[in-house]
Design a protein around this motif. Structure first.
Motif, PDB file in Angstrom:
ATOM      1  N   GLY A   1      -1.080  23.179 -10.281  1.00 37.34           N
ATOM      2  CA  GLY A   1      -1.047  22.051 -11.209  1.00 37.34           C
ATOM      3  C   GLY A   1      -1.884  20.875 -10.741  1.00 37.34           C
ATOM      4  O   GLY A   1      -2.320  20.791  -9.594  1.00 37.34           O
ATOM      5  N   ARG A   2      -2.077  19.946 -11.642  1.00 38.63           N
ATOM      6  CA  ARG A   2      -2.964  18.807 -11.410  1.00 38.63           C
ATOM      7  C   ARG A   2      -2.452  17.869 -10.323  1.00 38.63           C
ATOM      8  O   ARG A   2      -3.234  17.282  -9.568  1.00 38.63           O
ATOM      9  N   ASP A   3      -1.126  17.723 -10.220  1.00 43.92           N
ATOM     10  CA  ASP A   3      -0.559  16.728  -9.313  1.00 43.92           C
ATOM     11  C   ASP A   3      -0.134  17.294  -7.961  1.00 43.92           C
ATOM     12  O   ASP A   3       0.266  16.540  -7.085  1.00 43.92           O
ATOM     13  N   TRP A   4      -0.139  18.621  -7.793  1.00 47.09           N
ATOM     14  CA  TRP A   4       0.271  19.245  -6.532  1.00 47.09           C
ATOM     15  C   TRP A   4       1.666  18.760  -6.104  1.00 47.09           C
ATOM     16  O   TRP A   4       1.898  18.436  -4.943  1.00 47.09           O
TER      17      TRP A   4
ATOM     18  N   HIS B   1      -6.470   9.125 -11.005  1.00 50.15           N
ATOM     19  CA  HIS B   1      -5.490   8.707 -12.008  1.00 50.15           C
ATOM     20  C   HIS B   1      -4.438   9.801 -12.146  1.00 50.15           C
ATOM     21  O   HIS B   1      -4.521  10.676 -13.009  1.00 50.15           O
ATOM     22  N   LEU B   2      -3.438   9.769 -11.271  1.00 47.61           N
ATOM     23  CA  LEU B   2      -2.357  10.755 -11.255  1.00 47.61           C
ATOM     24  C   LEU B   2      -1.020  10.061 -11.482  1.00 47.61           C
ATOM     25  O   LEU B   2      -0.902   8.842 -11.281  1.00 47.61           O
ATOM     26  N   ASN B   3      -0.008  10.816 -11.852  1.00 48.92           N
ATOM     27  CA  ASN B   3       1.323  10.251 -12.039  1.00 48.92           C
ATOM     28  C   ASN B   3       1.858   9.707 -10.715  1.00 48.92           C
ATOM     29  O   ASN B   3       1.876  10.413  -9.711  1.00 48.92           O
TER      30      ASN B   3
ATOM     31  N   LYS C   1     -11.418  -6.966   3.922  1.00 47.15           N
ATOM     32  CA  LYS C   1     -10.371  -6.832   2.922  1.00 47.15           C
ATOM     33  C   LYS C   1     -10.595  -5.542   2.149  1.00 47.15           C
ATOM     34  O   LYS C   1     -11.708  -4.997   2.124  1.00 47.15           O
ATOM     35  N   VAL C   2      -9.534  -5.051   1.515  1.00 50.06           N
ATOM     36  CA  VAL C   2      -9.604  -3.821   0.729  1.00 50.06           C
ATOM     37  C   VAL C   2      -9.116  -4.107  -0.678  1.00 50.06           C
ATOM     38  O   VAL C   2      -8.089  -4.758  -0.867  1.00 50.06           O
ATOM     39  N   ILE C   3      -9.892  -3.662  -1.677  1.00 50.32           N
ATOM     40  CA  ILE C   3      -9.405  -3.709  -3.055  1.00 50.32           C
ATOM     41  C   ILE C   3      -9.170  -2.279  -3.509  1.00 50.32           C
ATOM     42  O   ILE C   3      -9.943  -1.373  -3.202  1.00 50.32           O
ATOM     43  N   LEU C   4      -8.064  -2.065  -4.211  1.00 46.16           N
ATOM     44  CA  LEU C   4      -7.629  -0.730  -4.590  1.00 46.16           C
ATOM     45  C   LEU C   4      -7.759  -0.548  -6.093  1.00 46.16           C
ATOM     46  O   LEU C   4      -7.314  -1.397  -6.875  1.00 46.16           O
ATOM     47  N   ASP C   5      -8.390   0.543  -6.498  1.00 44.52           N
ATOM     48  CA  ASP C   5      -8.565   0.855  -7.920  1.00 44.52           C
ATOM     49  C   ASP C   5      -8.115   2.273  -8.213  1.00 44.52           C
ATOM     50  O   ASP C   5      -8.140   3.143  -7.336  1.00 44.52           O
ATOM     51  N   VAL C   6      -7.717   2.486  -9.470  1.00 43.94           N
ATOM     52  CA  VAL C   6      -7.394   3.825  -9.958  1.00 43.94           C
ATOM     53  C   VAL C   6      -8.521   4.264 -10.883  1.00 43.94           C
ATOM     54  O   VAL C   6      -8.964   3.505 -11.753  1.00 43.94           O
TER      55      VAL C   6
END
Length: 345
Positions: free
Chosen positions: A223-226, A70-72, A97-102
């Motif tokens: 930082g968290r988001d690099w 869960h990143l910006n 198939k692929v399902i994408l989650d955060v």
């Protein structure tokens, strides 16, 4: 309390055993209304199908779960995009198939990461670039599900993983910069992943083995988001506190590009005044000016191989995966020899 069985689920839903099996195997013949009803009762009782039961219509949902942090603006990030593309293309080749989650708060608190596998909605889960704080994932150590960390690992954990070799990356980067004569190198490193921590520690270790003092290797948390923004700010802090730096080593290309932007804004030249180096070799690295020297991580190939290993785990062709992928130095114009006037003790 007796364990809930598939018969109990069918009885409470008022449907047949075969209908429950078809729902659990994600069969398209089942209406959405019936599917929702059955899955609701499954979740209510925490029912976990017996994957060895021969009464199920099929062991495979032909679907994989891919989870990202869960990143910006995570889906706009080329790093995640390359890995997900590799997974998706290889999965499609295998008729998956692929399902994408955060992995946001709701996903974690509801234990959706377990529910997806318990309900057999997916055959396996690939979790990309988890952080040191995602210790809830260790729950998979005591579950039989196919689960794979992609480009991360937890030390002293039994969790399966596939990743690029960050220690080798650090060694190659340190060798490159020290060979160019750099003895004062600022480091911008992520501290929220074990791979980021390993890269920083290994880079410092290698530099010390080549005669550099640890005091001449200052580092700043990226930082968290690099992100580029983090790299810009980290470069500001490094160069404000350490006037004698001749090079900056960033833990990824985005932070390196941000650092380069700060250096140029200060009227300094890259690499004549400051050499800058990154990690990953994202497409942008070859097209900025000057071109960014970096350590190539083939993220697309990493994704494709992660999909292969996941399917092998699900099919029980392998039982463990602890795989590190080779890396490669890519020399461009952002690094160069230390000028004689720039050298200091």
């Amino acid at each position: 309390m007796p364990r809930t069985t598939i018969k109990d689920i069918a009885r409470e839903c008022g449907v047949s055993l075969s209908t429950v099996s078809l729902v659990l195997n994600n069969n398209p013949r089942i209406s959405e209304e019936t599917r929702a009803k059955v899955l609701g009762v499954v979740e209510k009782h925490g029912y976990q199908p017996n994957i060895n039961a021969r009464g199920l219509a099929s062991r495979s949902s032909k679907t994989l779960s891919v989870v990202v942090p869960h990143l910006n603006h995570v889906f706009a990030d080329i790093y995640f995009g390359e890995i997900v593309s590799g997974i998706y293309d290889r999965a499609t080749e295998q008729n998956y198939k692929v399902i994408l989650d955060v992995a946001n708060a709701k996903f974690v608190e509801s234990q959706e990461y377990l529910n997806l596998l318990k309900s057999k909605r997916v055959d396996g889960m690939l979790f990309i670039a988890s952080s040191i704080n995602d210790t809830y994932l260790k729950a998979f150590e005591s579950h039989p599900f196919a689960f794979l960390l992609v480009n991360h690992y937890f030390p002293n954990s039994a969790l399966n993983f596939i990743a690029v070799d960050y220690r080798a990356s650090a060694f190659q980067a340190a060798d490159h910069l020290t060979t160019l004569g750099h003895h004062h190198i600022g480091i911008i490193a992520g501290t929220n992943t074990h791979t980021g921590i390993e890269f920083r520690q290994s880079f410092i270790e290698r530099c010390q083995s080549r005669g550099l003092k640890e005091s001449n290797l200052p580092w700043i948390d990226g930082g968290r988001d690099w992100s580029q923004e983090n790299g810009f700010e980290a470069a500001r802090q490094l160069l404000t506190k350490n006037k004698n730096l001749t090079a900056i080593m960033a833990g990824n290309d985005r932070m390196a590009i941000g650092a380069m932007r700060y250096v140029v804004k200060q009227g300094l030249r890259v690499p004549q005044d400051i050499s800058i180096m990154g990690v990953d070799d994202i497409p942008e690295a070859a097209f900025i000016t000057p071109g960014l020297t970096t350590i190539r991580h083939d993220l697309y190939q990493l994704g494709a191989l992660a999909c292969d290993r996941m399917l092998a785990l699900f099919r029980e062709q392998i039982t463990k995966c602890r795989e590190l992928l080779a890396v490669k130095l890519v020399e461009r114009e952002s690094t160069g020899p230390v000028r004689p006037a720039s050298k200091s003790g």
